[in-house]
Design an enzyme around this catalytic site. Structure first.
Site: not given
Length: 430
Positions: A24, A28, A123, A169, A315, A342
């Site tokens: 993550s 970013r 998705r 989310s 996760d 997912k």
């Protein structure tokens, strides 16, 4: 069909592990570095396929990105520095790449087409399409659920919005905030439950301003970001596989080094401690939110996992399900319907995979009911193209005393943990 034969009947796991950089945070760092002014340097970046998809997307958008001395160097030119790509942006398997980059490109004066692999194309993107449309973006996918490919025409005059998330989310929240950095006025995002906050923290790290008040995030745009030096901690979602392996394989003792422990991500640590896990935190650095975790084999009991805890361990739920098969009593996972959209329908795939090995799991609409402890046996299995299912199965196989475990599509693990099997072999002392 060639399947990978997994290691079974493992003795105690011993050793020290440095898990790869947080996925993550890696995404970013690249995204914000690409639109910050100046040279951003990133140490400890995860070099998994998902993050490589993000890097390639920004190269296609005209950003100079190269590796120098084990660091990723990003030459950012600000939000105005992006250029229309000559080709379709291929996000591979990465939902994070597609959703966050769509938010970022919302404020750009050009059109893009974004595609993904077979799994990503299943998705739903409606969750980002609707808020971005409210901000003035022309964006659409296939069918009512807005499946990829996505066609997006950005808008330099984005409208600020107040948006209450219908689901928990972090990706949707992040897409809106990245668009809001380019919109004139006050945008507010109201969360259903607090989700991982890496985007908010990193916007501030890059010199941006926002206010977080409980579940409400307020950002006044437009803003410019300034290049930074970023060090990416180890990924707790990758560490989770070794954490569980150490807890369920008799005689094991592992030291997991430099694990990121942002409080919005540490649900798994709270759950395993509640179940009776013996874990010790060493070299805790609260400011940098990293620690080393020493884990030893423990006798565990079932628990209930629900509510606001779910976004903090979403996760990790596949590997927690495996853990629960070895705990005494019943473990209930509820409020986790997000697992169904997912990389795979993780509720169904976890249930089917572990039950094929002898577990006692009942899938529910929003979770699982797991009875333990159960003995696990050999089976033919697949990742179904989902990295976390593959790693869960590899850890489950270590417990198998009877039969072989074969795994199909093991290459999916490259998404987040390219050195997983190498690390596994090192910890397995025959």
């Amino acid at each position: 069909m060639k399947r990978m034969k997994l290691r079974t009947n493992a003795g105690p796991l011993q050793g020290t592990i440095q898990v790869p950089g947080d996925k993550s945070i890696s995404h970013r760092a690249v995204i914000l570095g690409a639109v910050a002014k100046g040279e951003t340097r990133v140490k400890g970046l995860l070099k998994g396929e998902d993050v490589l998809s993000t890097i390639q997307a920004f190269r296609n958008l005209g950003v100079r990105i190269e590796e120098k001395d084990d660091q990723l160097v990003i030459e950012g030119q600000g939000f105005q520095g992006l250029t229309a790509p000559c080709q379709t942006l291929n996000m591979g398997n990465s939902g994070t790449s597609m959703r966050l980059i769509a938010g970022l490109l919302a404020g750009q004066p050009f059109s893009v087409k974004m595609i993904g692999d077979e799994s990503l194309s299943k998705r739903p993107m409606d969750r980002i399409v609707y808020p971005l449309k409210q901000m003035g973006v022309e964006i659409s996918g296939e069918t009512d659920r807005q499946f990829p490919p996505l066609q997006l025409q950005g808008n330099r005059n984005l409208q600020p919005i107040t948006y209450t998330l219908p689901i928990s989310s972090a990706q949707v929240k992040s897409a809106i905030l990245l668009a809001a950095l380019q919109a004139k006025g006050t945008t507010q995002v109201v969360e259903k439950e607090i989700t991982r906050n890496h985007t908010e923290e990193m916007i501030q790290q890059f010199g941006g301003r926002l206010i977080v008040d409980g579940k409400r995030i307020t950002l006044v745009g437009p803003q410019q970001l300034t290049a930074q030096e970023i060090t990416v901690p180890g990924d707790i979602s990758s560490a989770a596989f070794w954490l569980v392996a150490g807890l369920i394989i008799p005689g094991s003792e592992l030291l997991l080094k430099n694990v990121g422990v942002n409080p919005t991500r540490t649900g798994i640590l709270e759950v395993v401690e509640k179940m009776g896990a013996q874990i010790v935190y060493e070299d805790m650095n609260k400011k940098e939110q990293v620690t080393s975790i020493r884990v030893v084999y423990s006798r565990l009991k079932g628990t209930i996992i629900s509510g606001g805890l779910i976004p903090r361990l979403i996760d990790e739920l596949p590997i927690i399900a495996l853990l629960a098969t070895q705990a005494q009593g019943t473990t209930c996972i509820k409020d986790a319907q997000e697992l169904r959209v997912k990389e795979t329908d993780r509720i169904q795939v976890v249930t089917d995979t572990l039950n094929s090995m002898g577990a006692n799991i009942k899938a529910t609409a929003d979770g699982m009911i797991i009875k333990g402890p159960t003995v696990l046996y050999g089976a033919n299995t697949s990742t179904y193209g989902d990295h976390r299912i593959g790693m869960m199965t590899a850890i489950a196989a270590l417990l198998v005393k009877q039969g072989q475990v074969h795994l199909d599509k093991e290459e999916a693990i490259m998404t987040s943990y390219p050195t997983f099997f190498k690390d596994l072999e090192r910890l397995c002392h025959d």
